[in-house]
Motif scaffolding. Structure first.
Motif, PDB file in Angstrom:
ATOM      1  N   ALA A  31       0.832  -1.201   0.000  1.00 45.87           N
ATOM      2  CA  ALA A  31       0.000   0.000   0.000  1.00 45.87           C
ATOM      3  C   ALA A  31       0.871   1.257   0.000  1.00 45.87           C
ATOM      4  O   ALA A  31       0.600   2.224  -0.727  1.00 45.87           O
ATOM      5  CB  ALA A  31      -0.936  -0.002   1.209  1.00 45.87           C
ATOM      6  N   LEU A  32       1.926   1.255   0.801  1.00 45.78           N
ATOM      7  CA  LEU A  32       2.845   2.398   0.836  1.00 45.78           C
ATOM      8  C   LEU A  32       3.554   2.555  -0.503  1.00 45.78           C
ATOM      9  O   LEU A  32       3.715   3.668  -1.013  1.00 45.78           O
ATOM     10  CB  LEU A  32       3.862   2.219   1.958  1.00 45.78           C
ATOM     11  CG  LEU A  32       3.351   2.370   3.389  1.00 45.78           C
ATOM     12  CD1 LEU A  32       4.406   1.922   4.381  1.00 45.78           C
ATOM     13  CD2 LEU A  32       2.916   3.804   3.683  1.00 45.78           C
ATOM     14  N   ARG A  33       3.976   1.443  -1.082  1.00 41.63           N
ATOM     15  CA  ARG A  33       4.668   1.500  -2.374  1.00 41.63           C
ATOM     16  C   ARG A  33       3.753   2.069  -3.455  1.00 41.63           C
ATOM     17  O   ARG A  33       4.183   2.877  -4.281  1.00 41.63           O
ATOM     18  CB  ARG A  33       5.156   0.103  -2.751  1.00 41.63           C
ATOM     19  CG  ARG A  33       6.006   0.096  -4.018  1.00 41.63           C
ATOM     20  CD  ARG A  33       6.480  -1.291  -4.374  1.00 41.63           C
ATOM     21  NE  ARG A  33       7.567  -1.716  -3.499  1.00 41.63           N
ATOM     22  CZ  ARG A  33       7.548  -2.798  -2.735  1.00 41.63           C
ATOM     23  NH1 ARG A  33       6.477  -3.575  -2.721  1.00 41.63           N
ATOM     24  NH2 ARG A  33       8.590  -3.113  -2.002  1.00 41.63           N
ATOM     25  N   ASP A  34       2.488   1.657  -3.437  1.00 45.93           N
ATOM     26  CA  ASP A  34       1.531   2.163  -4.429  1.00 45.93           C
ATOM     27  C   ASP A  34       1.339   3.669  -4.277  1.00 45.93           C
ATOM     28  O   ASP A  34       1.288   4.401  -5.271  1.00 45.93           O
ATOM     29  CB  ASP A  34       0.184   1.449  -4.283  1.00 45.93           C
ATOM     30  CG  ASP A  34       0.227   0.015  -4.793  1.00 45.93           C
ATOM     31  OD1 ASP A  34       1.187  -0.342  -5.504  1.00 45.93           O
ATOM     32  OD2 ASP A  34      -0.706  -0.759  -4.457  1.00 45.93           O
ATOM     33  N   GLN A  35       1.242   4.127  -3.032  1.00 48.70           N
ATOM     34  CA  GLN A  35       1.100   5.573  -2.798  1.00 48.70           C
ATOM     35  C   GLN A  35       2.319   6.332  -3.312  1.00 48.70           C
ATOM     36  O   GLN A  35       2.185   7.382  -3.946  1.00 48.70           O
ATOM     37  CB  GLN A  35       0.933   5.849  -1.296  1.00 48.70           C
ATOM     38  CG  GLN A  35      -0.459   5.656  -0.748  1.00 48.70           C
ATOM     39  CD  GLN A  35      -0.553   6.191   0.673  1.00 48.70           C
ATOM     40  OE1 GLN A  35      -0.192   5.498   1.634  1.00 48.70           O
ATOM     41  NE2 GLN A  35      -1.001   7.422   0.815  1.00 48.70           N
ATOM     42  N   ALA A  36       3.497   5.802  -3.038  1.00 50.57           N
ATOM     43  CA  ALA A  36       4.724   6.470  -3.472  1.00 50.57           C
ATOM     44  C   ALA A  36       4.818   6.523  -4.990  1.00 50.57           C
ATOM     45  O   ALA A  36       5.211   7.534  -5.570  1.00 50.57           O
ATOM     46  CB  ALA A  36       5.938   5.772  -2.877  1.00 50.57           C
ATOM     47  N   ARG A  37       4.455   5.423  -5.650  1.00 53.27           N
ATOM     48  CA  ARG A  37       4.526   5.380  -7.122  1.00 53.27           C
ATOM     49  C   ARG A  37       3.607   6.412  -7.754  1.00 53.27           C
ATOM     50  O   ARG A  37       3.983   7.106  -8.703  1.00 53.27           O
ATOM     51  CB  ARG A  37       4.140   3.987  -7.604  1.00 53.27           C
ATOM     52  CG  ARG A  37       5.229   2.936  -7.446  1.00 53.27           C
ATOM     53  CD  ARG A  37       4.719   1.570  -7.809  1.00 53.27           C
ATOM     54  NE  ARG A  37       5.778   0.555  -7.751  1.00 53.27           N
ATOM     55  CZ  ARG A  37       5.535  -0.728  -7.643  1.00 53.27           C
ATOM     56  NH1 ARG A  37       4.299  -1.194  -7.579  1.00 53.27           N
ATOM     57  NH2 ARG A  37       6.549  -1.590  -7.624  1.00 53.27           N
ATOM     58  N   VAL A  38       2.397   6.505  -7.233  1.00 55.40           N
ATOM     59  CA  VAL A  38       1.440   7.479  -7.782  1.00 55.40           C
ATOM     60  C   VAL A  38       1.951   8.894  -7.598  1.00 55.40           C
ATOM     61  O   VAL A  38       1.923   9.714  -8.520  1.00 55.40           O
ATOM     62  CB  VAL A  38       0.053   7.319  -7.118  1.00 55.40           C
ATOM     63  CG1 VAL A  38      -0.861   8.457  -7.503  1.00 55.40           C
ATOM     64  CG2 VAL A  38      -0.573   5.984  -7.524  1.00 55.40           C
ATOM     65  N   SER A  39       2.466   9.192  -6.409  1.00 53.09           N
ATOM     66  CA  SER A  39       2.957  10.542  -6.132  1.00 53.09           C
ATOM     67  C   SER A  39       4.202  10.872  -6.931  1.00 53.09           C
ATOM     68  O   SER A  39       4.397  12.001  -7.377  1.00 53.09           O
ATOM     69  CB  SER A  39       3.242  10.696  -4.641  1.00 53.09           C
ATOM     70  OG  SER A  39       2.032  10.569  -3.904  1.00 53.09           O
TER      71      SER A  39
END
Length: 220
Positions: free
Chosen positions: A207-215
């Motif tokens: 979940a954290l990785r997905d947030q970072a990728r989007v940002s």
């Protein structure tokens, strides 16, 4: 990259804690001596035990006095990345070369109040820049957003080809802060409570990785 901090795990079950985060890019291990920071955690014998129990690359963050004397042991033990503090190293250039010669990547960390500019030239000898976003010593602290200015400066130099470091951040990283850190230019996010405080640490990492990728996609 997500690097769960084992500081937030159960120290009586470190092998299980490493196994619970198999999807992590690095496993972040904080070594504190009770002198450089007002806390005492673990040392080389425990790090060796962690290295023997996981295939995840181990990211050793040495919050200790006299890293010139002690850092080499962690590299020789098999740590993937060994980070020392700019405020503590007596000869940071030689130390970086010694860590690399022992087979590890060399990291340089700066505390929240430490300016970035005096260390830019030194960073040409290092593989990682670890920007502390809390005062080092204890987990669970509140993120200090002002440090992101240092991240932005480092990111500009990396993007311009003047530095080749991985930009890492440590302290207060969670679902509320990871996006602003990613937008500033962070490559690797150390997360303690946000991972080990979750019911499913592996899912928390994704979940954290997905947030970072989007940002990151928004910012670049």
């Amino acid at each position: 990259m997500i690097a769960p901090s084992i500081l937030a795990a159960d120290f009586a079950r470190l092998a299980e804690a490493a196994d619970a985060v198999k999807g992590a890019d690095w496993l972040h291990v904080d070594v504190m001596d009770g002198h450089f920071v007002p806390n005492l955690t673990l040392g080389l014998p425990v790090v060796k035990a962690i290295l023997a129990s996981t295939d995840i690359p181990v990211d050793c963050h040495l919050m200790i006095d006299d890293p010139d004397r002690w850092a080499l042991g962690y590299a020789e033990a098999g740590a993937h990345n060994v980070t020392v503090h700019a405020e503590a190293a007596a000869d940071p250039v030689k130390l970086a070369h010694d860590i690399r010669a022992a087979g590890a990547k060399a990291g340089l960390s700066i505390k929240p109040r430490t300016p970035f500019e005096p260390y830019v030239e030194l960073l040409s000898h290092y593989d990682t820049l670890l920007v502390m976003s809390v005062e080092p010593g204890f987990g669970g602290q509140e993120f200090i957003p002002e440090v992101l200015d240092k991240v932005r400066k480092a990111r500009r130099l990396v993007d311009a080809g003047e530095l080749t470091v991985i930009v890492e951040i440590d302290g207060g990283i969670n679902s509320d802060t990871i996006e602003q850190a990613a937008e500033a230019g962070v490559d690797c996010f150390v997360a303690g409570s946000a991972v080990y405080g979750a019911a499913d640490p592996a899912k928390a990492i994704e979940a954290l990785r997905d947030q970072a990728r989007v940002s990151t996609g928004k910012a670049r």
